[in-house]
Design a protein around this motif. Sequence first.
Motif, PDB file in Angstrom:
ATOM      1  N   GLY A  39       0.799  -1.218   0.000  1.00 20.10           N
ATOM      2  CA  GLY A  39       0.000   0.000   0.000  1.00 20.10           C
ATOM      3  C   GLY A  39       0.833   1.269   0.000  1.00 20.10           C
ATOM      4  O   GLY A  39       1.995   1.266  -0.422  1.00 20.10           O
ATOM      5  N   PHE A  40       0.242   2.374   0.509  1.00 20.51           N
ATOM      6  CA  PHE A  40       0.848   3.696   0.366  1.00 20.51           C
ATOM      7  C   PHE A  40       0.813   4.453   1.698  1.00 20.51           C
ATOM      8  O   PHE A  40      -0.092   4.274   2.499  1.00 20.51           O
ATOM      9  CB  PHE A  40       0.105   4.518  -0.687  1.00 20.51           C
ATOM     10  N   HIS A  41       1.796   5.301   1.894  1.00 25.03           N
ATOM     11  CA  HIS A  41       1.794   6.204   3.037  1.00 25.03           C
ATOM     12  C   HIS A  41       2.786   7.326   2.772  1.00 25.03           C
ATOM     13  O   HIS A  41       3.918   7.077   2.368  1.00 25.03           O
ATOM     14  CB  HIS A  41       2.172   5.471   4.329  1.00 25.03           C
ATOM     15  N   TRP A  42       2.346   8.564   3.015  1.00 23.82           N
ATOM     16  CA  TRP A  42       3.226   9.724   2.835  1.00 23.82           C
ATOM     17  C   TRP A  42       3.845  10.082   4.182  1.00 23.82           C
ATOM     18  O   TRP A  42       3.141  10.383   5.139  1.00 23.82           O
ATOM     19  CB  TRP A  42       2.442  10.912   2.282  1.00 23.82           C
ATOM     20  N   TYR A  43       5.171  10.020   4.252  1.00 25.69           N
ATOM     21  CA  TYR A  43       5.879  10.314   5.497  1.00 25.69           C
ATOM     22  C   TYR A  43       6.614  11.646   5.386  1.00 25.69           C
ATOM     23  O   TYR A  43       7.126  11.993   4.320  1.00 25.69           O
ATOM     24  CB  TYR A  43       6.905   9.221   5.818  1.00 25.69           C
ATOM     25  N   THR A  44       6.687  12.351   6.508  1.00 23.31           N
ATOM     26  CA  THR A  44       7.445  13.606   6.550  1.00 23.31           C
ATOM     27  C   THR A  44       8.812  13.417   7.192  1.00 23.31           C
ATOM     28  O   THR A  44       9.730  14.176   6.916  1.00 23.31           O
ATOM     29  CB  THR A  44       6.667  14.677   7.337  1.00 23.31           C
ATOM     30  N   THR A  51      10.720   3.443   3.681  1.00 19.92           N
ATOM     31  CA  THR A  51       9.754   2.352   3.629  1.00 19.92           C
ATOM     32  C   THR A  51       9.193   2.174   2.218  1.00 19.92           C
ATOM     33  O   THR A  51       9.135   3.123   1.429  1.00 19.92           O
ATOM     34  CB  THR A  51       8.584   2.610   4.600  1.00 19.92           C
ATOM     35  N   GLU A  52       8.752   0.953   1.937  1.00 21.64           N
ATOM     36  CA  GLU A  52       8.177   0.648   0.628  1.00 21.64           C
ATOM     37  C   GLU A  52       6.857   1.387   0.415  1.00 21.64           C
ATOM     38  O   GLU A  52       6.514   1.747  -0.707  1.00 21.64           O
ATOM     39  CB  GLU A  52       7.963  -0.863   0.494  1.00 21.64           C
ATOM     40  N   LYS A 185      11.945  -2.799 -10.317  1.00 24.51           N
ATOM     41  CA  LYS A 185      11.411  -3.026  -8.977  1.00 24.51           C
ATOM     42  C   LYS A 185      11.327  -4.523  -8.669  1.00 24.51           C
ATOM     43  O   LYS A 185      11.647  -4.962  -7.549  1.00 24.51           O
ATOM     44  CB  LYS A 185      10.038  -2.378  -8.876  1.00 24.51           C
ATOM     45  N   LEU A 186      10.915  -5.318  -9.639  1.00 26.82           N
ATOM     46  CA  LEU A 186      10.810  -6.758  -9.427  1.00 26.82           C
ATOM     47  C   LEU A 186      12.196  -7.380  -9.230  1.00 26.82           C
ATOM     48  O   LEU A 186      12.379  -8.252  -8.375  1.00 26.82           O
ATOM     49  CB  LEU A 186      10.087  -7.418 -10.607  1.00 26.82           C
ATOM     50  N   PHE A 187      13.168  -6.946 -10.005  1.00 28.77           N
ATOM     51  CA  PHE A 187      14.522  -7.480  -9.881  1.00 28.77           C
ATOM     52  C   PHE A 187      15.146  -7.115  -8.537  1.00 28.77           C
ATOM     53  O   PHE A 187      15.725  -7.956  -7.856  1.00 28.77           O
ATOM     54  CB  PHE A 187      15.410  -6.955 -11.010  1.00 28.77           C
ATOM     55  N   PHE A 188      15.034  -5.837  -8.163  1.00 25.73           N
ATOM     56  CA  PHE A 188      15.723  -5.357  -6.976  1.00 25.73           C
ATOM     57  C   PHE A 188      14.984  -5.686  -5.677  1.00 25.73           C
ATOM     58  O   PHE A 188      15.615  -5.827  -4.632  1.00 25.73           O
ATOM     59  CB  PHE A 188      15.932  -3.840  -7.046  1.00 25.73           C
ATOM     60  N   GLY A 189      13.668  -5.761  -5.742  1.00 25.10           N
ATOM     61  CA  GLY A 189      12.895  -5.828  -4.517  1.00 25.10           C
ATOM     62  C   GLY A 189      12.428  -7.194  -4.066  1.00 25.10           C
ATOM     63  O   GLY A 189      12.222  -7.412  -2.872  1.00 25.10           O
ATOM     64  N   MET A 190      12.261  -8.134  -4.972  1.00 29.38           N
ATOM     65  CA  MET A 190      11.604  -9.375  -4.586  1.00 29.38           C
ATOM     66  C   MET A 190      12.428 -10.225  -3.634  1.00 29.38           C
ATOM     67  O   MET A 190      11.905 -10.846  -2.717  1.00 29.38           O
ATOM     68  CB  MET A 190      11.237 -10.181  -5.827  1.00 29.38           C
ATOM     69  N   GLY A 191      13.755 -10.273  -3.804  1.00 29.49           N
ATOM     70  CA  GLY A 191      14.586 -11.101  -2.936  1.00 29.49           C
ATOM     71  C   GLY A 191      14.660 -10.607  -1.511  1.00 29.49           C
ATOM     72  O   GLY A 191      15.078 -11.335  -0.614  1.00 29.49           O
TER      73      GLY A 191
END
Length: 261
Positions: A39-44, A51-52, A185-191
């Motif tokens: 999902g989504f979240h805007w952080y300050t 975070t993802e 994103k799939l290459f870098f993030g899935m592992g």
Amino acid sequence: MSGNFAKPQFVLGLVVVELLLFVLVLPLLLKWLIYYEGGFHWYTKATDQTTEKFFNIHPLCMVLGFIIVLSQGVLVYRVIPGPKIVAKIAHASLHLITSILIILGLVSVWKYHTASGYPHLYTLHSWTGFSAILLFGLQFLFGFLYFLGDDYANIKRTMIPIHRYLGLCILVLSTIASVAGINEKLFFGMGKKHVPIINGSNGPQPAEYPDKPPEAMVGNFLGLALCIAVAAVIFVATRPSFQRKSDNYNDPDREPINKAY
């Protein structure tokens, strides 16, 4: 005025485009980013920007802006009947929405990379994406200055074919950037995820892209859906029979799109 919006073949083409964008692309995008990416979240706070959920704002805004909303802007002259100023305002408004989404997506990824210690603008995805952003900015600026008003008739006559051509170039560039970004994103993030695969050689372990887990398949189908949808948009946008004809013979928008190119 002869409105292309009333032609059955155009209506069919438009329906196909909208189905591809809103029934195929959008659900796949939301399925990938919400179900698989959290999902989504805007952080300050900078500590939370690694975070993802914060990063996910980037692909969401870029696909919404550069593909879905921009496609509506490309086709709006073929859809809205009546005075052309109405179509111009709708065209400019959709591009303004695209601009806002691009800014949000760009801020998200830039802050994410900075907070995570990643370098900026080193991949093909970032190069093609940034090129699309620069072209879009120039296109929006010159379009706003010259095409909303009734002045600069000679400049408008010269700029219209360039404006149309660059608009489609931006759509193609943004599609290339989106597909490259999904793949990256799939290459870098899935592992990095704790999603086990049952038949790992050393027991349960995080699924990699080559293992073809469901997330990888959703990402692949999303990239393919983007290409198909944008191809349909370009087909409808470049058909001479769908070109809007102006009431004013001296208006340069009267020139058919095939001659303009």
